[in-house]
Structure formats: C-alpha cells, structure tokens
Scaffold this motif. Structure first.
Motif, short mmCIF file in Angstrom:
data_model
loop_
_atom_site.label_atom_id
_atom_site.label_comp_id
_atom_site.label_asym_id
_atom_site.label_seq_id
_atom_site.Cartn_x
_atom_site.Cartn_y
_atom_site.Cartn_z
N ILE A 23 50.98 34.81 38.50
CA ILE A 23 50.95 35.61 39.04
C ILE A 23 49.66 36.64 39.58
O ILE A 23 50.07 37.67 40.35
CB ILE A 23 51.97 36.60 38.10
CG1 ILE A 23 53.53 35.43 37.93
CG2 ILE A 23 52.08 37.59 38.17
CD1 ILE A 23 53.88 35.50 36.50
N ARG A 24 49.24 36.54 38.59
CA ARG A 24 47.24 36.96 39.11
C ARG A 24 46.92 36.72 40.28
O ARG A 24 46.24 37.36 41.07
CB ARG A 24 46.09 36.47 37.64
CG ARG A 24 45.38 37.83 38.34
CD ARG A 24 44.08 37.15 36.67
NE ARG A 24 43.16 38.10 37.12
CZ ARG A 24 42.63 37.75 35.81
NH1 ARG A 24 42.94 37.52 34.93
NH2 ARG A 24 41.23 38.61 36.24
N ARG A 25 47.30 35.74 41.18
CA ARG A 25 46.56 34.87 42.37
C ARG A 25 46.79 36.17 43.37
O ARG A 25 46.92 36.45 43.96
CB ARG A 25 46.73 33.45 42.58
CG ARG A 25 46.02 33.01 42.01
CD ARG A 25 45.70 31.98 42.82
NE ARG A 25 46.90 30.75 42.56
CZ ARG A 25 46.93 29.75 41.41
NH1 ARG A 25 45.97 29.88 40.01
NH2 ARG A 25 48.29 29.72 41.56
N MET A 30 47.84 40.97 47.69
CA MET A 30 48.89 41.48 47.80
C MET A 30 47.46 43.12 47.54
O MET A 30 47.79 43.72 47.47
CB MET A 30 49.95 41.50 47.21
CG MET A 30 50.80 40.84 47.98
SD MET A 30 52.81 40.89 46.76
CE MET A 30 53.00 42.45 48.20
N GLY A 31 46.54 42.64 46.68
CA GLY A 31 45.96 44.21 46.91
C GLY A 31 46.58 44.52 45.85
O GLY A 31 45.59 46.53 45.52
N GLN A 36 50.52 49.04 39.14
CA GLN A 36 51.43 48.97 40.65
C GLN A 36 52.46 48.44 40.05
O GLN A 36 53.36 48.34 40.32
CB GLN A 36 50.51 48.77 41.80
CG GLN A 36 49.35 50.42 42.03
CD GLN A 36 48.75 49.94 43.38
OE1 GLN A 36 47.86 48.75 43.13
NE2 GLN A 36 48.56 50.61 44.14
N VAL A 37 52.02 46.89 39.80
CA VAL A 37 52.80 45.56 39.62
C VAL A 37 53.93 46.04 38.22
O VAL A 37 55.50 45.86 38.60
CB VAL A 37 52.65 44.31 39.72
CG1 VAL A 37 53.51 43.31 39.45
CG2 VAL A 37 51.35 43.96 41.26
N ALA A 38 53.77 46.45 37.21
CA ALA A 38 54.53 46.76 35.91
C ALA A 38 55.33 48.00 36.39
O ALA A 38 56.42 48.04 36.17
CB ALA A 38 53.33 47.50 34.96
#
Length: 200
Positions: A23-25, A30-31, A36-38
C-alpha cells in the motif's frame, strides 16, 4: 450450500506487514500523502498509518476502499491473481488472508469486471473483533457456523448458525466472534466506491 470445513481449505498465514508495504509503495508512486489517501478512503490517517506499518490489518471493506483510492485492486495489493469467472466450483475458490491469526477469505466472485456485488466466505477466529465501519453500500451476512455479537447502530444482535443480517452500511457496525470456535460467514457486499471514484 455445503459449509467449508477446516480440512477443505488451507489456512495461509497473513502477512500484514507485506500488505502495508505494498500500500505504501503504491501511495508513494502516485505521489499521495497518508492524509490524502485516508480522506479518499474515508479512514483515519492514524489507522491507515498503522496498516502501512503492519500494526493493524484492514477489513476487506476497508481494503477495497484503500485500493479504490489508490486506483488499483485488492488482488494487486495482495499479489494474488485477479480472476473473473461466472462459474466457480467449490474446490476452485481463491483464498487469501488478512491479519496473522486465522482470518481468511474464500472468494466467490466477482464473476465479471465492474460487478457491484462482492460475495465471499469469511473465516474468523474466536474473539476476533471486526473494524468499526460506516460507509456507502449495503451488506448481507448469513452465518454458517459459530456465533457472532453483531453491533448495528444502537442495536446488538446475537447471531447463531442460520441467522441473517442485511443492512445499510451507512449505519455504524462491527461484530465480535463469540465462543471457542471460528465463525464462518457468507457475505455479499456492494462495492464501497462512490460516484466521484473515491471509496467509502
């Protein structure tokens, strides 16, 4: 429907740290920031950080939401084949695990790309407490074996084999596996993807 036995399906060990690294990679490629993802996945930044570090293991719904936010699939994040098939024989189900203590999933679909329903059989060990969730969609659960304490809003239901619950997932919900045997649950959920393309 024949309930799966422990002998019928191997229980593979979960690897939450590897999932978190995947997930982190993807997020960094995606920058995107954790915040933002949360926000896109309707999760807390703290929880997502714990998932990335392998401290917490997401529910299948939360993992679907994370995958949608990262514009990928859970299969890609878990490094398992993404197979679409209208027919799945009982001995041909894909399985994968989330977490390190006996929680695993048997995929019953989806049968085609773009399907809105996601059926699976979920195995959870005694004492397992699911993540507290609230997101767009609906969920249907038929308890095959074991016993659950199912919290839905202000209501609490004690579920035994043969019991069913079907509800709007915008109502906050979670469940606890009671007793000393694993719970085996047949779930059909809708995709937590919103019109905007982000997930719930």
């Amino acid at each position: 429907m024949e309930a799966p036995s422990e002998r019928a399906k191997p229980k593979t060990k979960g690897k939450p740290t590897e999932l978190g690294q995947s997930i982190r990679r993807r997020r960094k490629a995606m920058g995107l920031t954790l915040d933002q993802v949360a926000k896109l996945a309707d999760l807390t930044t703290g929880f997502l950080s714990q998932v990335e570090r392998g401290i917490s293991s997401p529910s299948l719904t939360s993992l679907m939401a994370i995958a949608a936010a990262l514009q990928t699939s859970i299969e890609q994040l878990l490094s398992v084949p993404e197979v679409f098939s209208e027919y799945v024989p009982h001995d041909g189900r894909q399985t994968y695990s989330l977490g390190m203590r006996g929680r695993f999933y048997e995929k019953l679909g989806p049968g085609f790309a773009g399907a809105l329903f996601h059926p699976q059989i979920v195995h959870r060990p005694p004492g397992h407490v699911s993540e507290k969730m609230c997101h767009d969609g609906e969920a249907f659960c038929y308890l095959l074996s074991g016993q659950l304490e199912y919290h839905l809003g202000d209501q609490v239901f004690i579920m035994s084999p043969g019991d069913v619950i079907h509800h709007d997932t915008m109502v906050r919900h979670y469940s606890v596996v009671l007793g000393e045997i694993e719970a085996v649950e047949l779930w059909v959920t809708t995709s937590p993807i919103k019109d905007s393309g982000s997930s719930g």
